[in-house]
Design a protein around this motif. Structure first.
Motif, mmCIF file in Angstrom:
data_model
loop_
_atom_site.group_PDB
_atom_site.id
_atom_site.type_symbol
_atom_site.label_atom_id
_atom_site.label_comp_id
_atom_site.label_asym_id
_atom_site.label_seq_id
_atom_site.Cartn_x
_atom_site.Cartn_y
_atom_site.Cartn_z
ATOM 1 N N PRO A 194 0.799 -1.232 0.000
ATOM 2 C CA PRO A 194 0.000 0.000 0.000
ATOM 3 C C PRO A 194 0.831 1.281 0.000
ATOM 4 C CG PRO A 194 -0.906 -1.576 1.553
ATOM 5 C CD PRO A 194 0.410 -2.140 1.090
ATOM 6 N N TYR A 195 1.953 1.284 0.698
ATOM 7 C CA TYR A 195 2.778 2.490 0.763
ATOM 8 C C TYR A 195 3.434 2.790 -0.582
ATOM 9 C CZ TYR A 195 1.986 2.018 5.731
ATOM 10 O OH TYR A 195 1.386 1.914 6.957
ATOM 11 N N THR A 196 3.837 1.759 -1.285
ATOM 12 C CA THR A 196 4.435 1.938 -2.608
ATOM 13 C C THR A 196 3.384 2.392 -3.617
ATOM 14 O OG1 THR A 196 6.038 0.205 -2.110
ATOM 15 C CG2 THR A 196 5.746 0.777 -4.426
ATOM 16 N N ILE A 197 2.214 1.759 -3.568
ATOM 17 C CA ILE A 197 1.140 2.071 -4.518
ATOM 18 C C ILE A 197 0.578 3.468 -4.285
ATOM 19 C CG2 ILE A 197 -1.205 1.439 -5.238
ATOM 20 C CD1 ILE A 197 -0.380 -1.514 -4.658
ATOM 21 N N LEU A 198 0.345 3.819 -3.034
ATOM 22 C CA LEU A 198 -0.369 5.058 -2.711
ATOM 23 C C LEU A 198 0.531 6.229 -2.333
ATOM 24 C CD1 LEU A 198 -3.222 3.387 -0.651
ATOM 25 C CD2 LEU A 198 -3.275 4.093 -3.053
ATOM 26 N N GLY A 199 1.783 5.939 -2.007
ATOM 27 C CA GLY A 199 2.718 6.975 -1.580
ATOM 28 C C GLY A 199 2.807 8.191 -2.490
ATOM 29 N N PRO A 200 2.791 8.008 -3.812
ATOM 30 C CA PRO A 200 2.886 9.180 -4.691
ATOM 31 C C PRO A 200 1.672 10.111 -4.644
ATOM 32 C CG PRO A 200 3.497 7.177 -5.867
ATOM 33 C CD PRO A 200 2.909 6.751 -4.560
ATOM 34 N N TYR A 201 0.545 9.653 -4.089
ATOM 35 C CA TYR A 201 -0.703 10.419 -4.160
ATOM 36 C C TYR A 201 -1.219 10.900 -2.810
ATOM 37 C CZ TYR A 201 -0.299 7.368 -8.192
ATOM 38 O OH TYR A 201 0.196 6.675 -9.260
ATOM 39 N N VAL A 202 -0.730 10.319 -1.732
ATOM 40 C CA VAL A 202 -1.286 10.600 -0.413
ATOM 41 C C VAL A 202 -0.242 11.314 0.435
ATOM 42 C CG1 VAL A 202 -2.278 9.557 1.671
ATOM 43 C CG2 VAL A 202 -2.783 8.571 -0.576
ATOM 44 N N ARG A 203 -0.685 12.384 1.093
ATOM 45 C CA ARG A 203 0.221 13.135 1.946
ATOM 46 C C ARG A 203 -0.488 13.479 3.263
ATOM 47 N NH1 ARG A 203 -2.152 16.202 -1.586
ATOM 48 N NH2 ARG A 203 -2.854 18.291 -1.103
ATOM 49 N N ASN A 204 0.275 13.957 4.176
ATOM 50 C CA ASN A 204 -0.214 14.326 5.490
ATOM 51 C C ASN A 204 -1.316 15.387 5.384
ATOM 52 O OD1 ASN A 204 -0.024 14.156 8.367
ATOM 53 N ND2 ASN A 204 0.950 16.160 8.342
ATOM 54 N N GLY A 205 -2.377 15.207 6.152
ATOM 55 C CA GLY A 205 -3.414 16.222 6.273
ATOM 56 C C GLY A 205 -4.535 16.185 5.254
ATOM 57 N N ILE A 206 -4.519 15.236 4.311
ATOM 58 C CA ILE A 206 -5.580 15.221 3.300
ATOM 59 C C ILE A 206 -6.734 14.321 3.726
ATOM 60 C CG2 ILE A 206 -3.932 15.748 1.457
ATOM 61 C CD1 ILE A 206 -4.374 12.839 0.431
ATOM 62 N N LYS A 207 -7.838 14.454 2.989
ATOM 63 C CA LYS A 207 -9.030 13.640 3.214
ATOM 64 C C LYS A 207 -9.124 12.630 2.076
ATOM 65 C CE LYS A 207 -12.722 15.394 5.179
ATOM 66 N NZ LYS A 207 -14.032 16.071 5.442
ATOM 67 N N MET B 287 -0.695 7.330 6.609
ATOM 68 C CA MET B 287 -0.127 8.271 5.644
ATOM 69 C C MET B 287 -0.727 9.668 5.758
ATOM 70 S SD MET B 287 0.050 5.648 2.423
ATOM 71 C CE MET B 287 0.881 6.687 1.257
ATOM 72 N N VAL B 288 -2.022 9.775 6.099
ATOM 73 C CA VAL B 288 -2.647 11.099 6.187
ATOM 74 C C VAL B 288 -2.320 11.788 7.505
ATOM 75 C CG1 VAL B 288 -4.524 10.507 4.605
ATOM 76 C CG2 VAL B 288 -4.884 10.292 7.086
ATOM 77 N N GLY B 289 -1.783 11.054 8.458
ATOM 78 C CA GLY B 289 -1.341 11.642 9.719
ATOM 79 C C GLY B 289 -2.477 12.105 10.613
ATOM 80 N N MET B 290 -2.098 12.772 11.670
ATOM 81 C CA MET B 290 -3.048 13.220 12.693
ATOM 82 C C MET B 290 -4.082 14.210 12.158
ATOM 83 S SD MET B 290 -2.347 11.645 15.508
ATOM 84 C CE MET B 290 -3.066 12.627 16.801
#
Length: 190
Positions: A25-38, A56-59
């Motif tokens: 999941p981290y390899t597949i989604l890492g390019p698109y998901v960042r901290n703080g998003i919905k 990945m989206v963090g706190m």
């Protein structure tokens, strides 16, 4: 599109840690998901992607997990509690006729539909509701299993997504899958 959903017992295989060896999941989604998003995880099952997304989206981020099967959602909730991620994950059981996301119109930054679009009884409705939920320039990753979905059927799926207002951005290489990254464009002003 079949309209048949994955049996709950298969959900245990799909959430197996062994799956990470070929679909991380981290390899597949890492390019698109960042901290703080919905993020929206459609057809989340038992949370194979949901739990990594929550990390990945963090706190400050949130993952909305939607599935038609209450038992899948219950298993995800149990796994989220065990992982200490319940504050980042919102679960919803939806009917097979709608995602039930009208309250999230224009709020989602990224949507994931992994190995589930072929199960939707009305794929046009699926993409329309996903499009409505995404923000302008929001993205959606659609991946379908090569063993269940032919190239021709996948291209039909892509065509329907485009008819619903999406544009194709790229074709990520995901093991055992046919995939496309879609984007909700800004409205054209005339």
């Amino acid at each position: 599109m079949s309209g048949k959903v994955c049996p709950v017992w298969i959900g245990y295989f799909l959430s197996s840690p062994m799956r990470k060896l070929f679909q991380n999941p981290y390899t597949i989604l890492g390019p698109y998901v960042r901290n703080g998003i919905k993020v929206l995880d459609i057809g989340c099952a038992m949370g194979f992607f949901s739990l990594p997304l929550a990390r990945m989206v963090g706190m400050d981020g949130q993952v909305i997990c939607v599935d038609v099967q209450e038992r899948m959602i219950q298993s995800l909730e149990k796994r989220a509690r065990k992982a200490g991620l319940t504050h980042r994950i919102q679960t919803r059981t939806c009917p097979n006729t709608s995602l039930g996301l009208h309250d999230l119109a224009g709020e989602i930054d990224f949507a994931l539909a992994f190995a589930m679009a072929h199960e939707a009884p009305d794929i046009s409705s699926l993409f329309s509701e996903m499009h409505e939920a995404l923000r302008e320039k929001g993205r959606a990753l659609i991946a379908e299993p090569k063993g269940h979905v032919t190239e021709k059927d996948f291209e039909t799926t892509v065509s329907i997504a485009e008819q619903c207002g999406f544009i194709g951005v790229k074709r990520p290489d995901i093991t055992r899958s046919r995939a496309i990254l879609l984007e909700k464009p800004r409205p054209q002003h005339t």
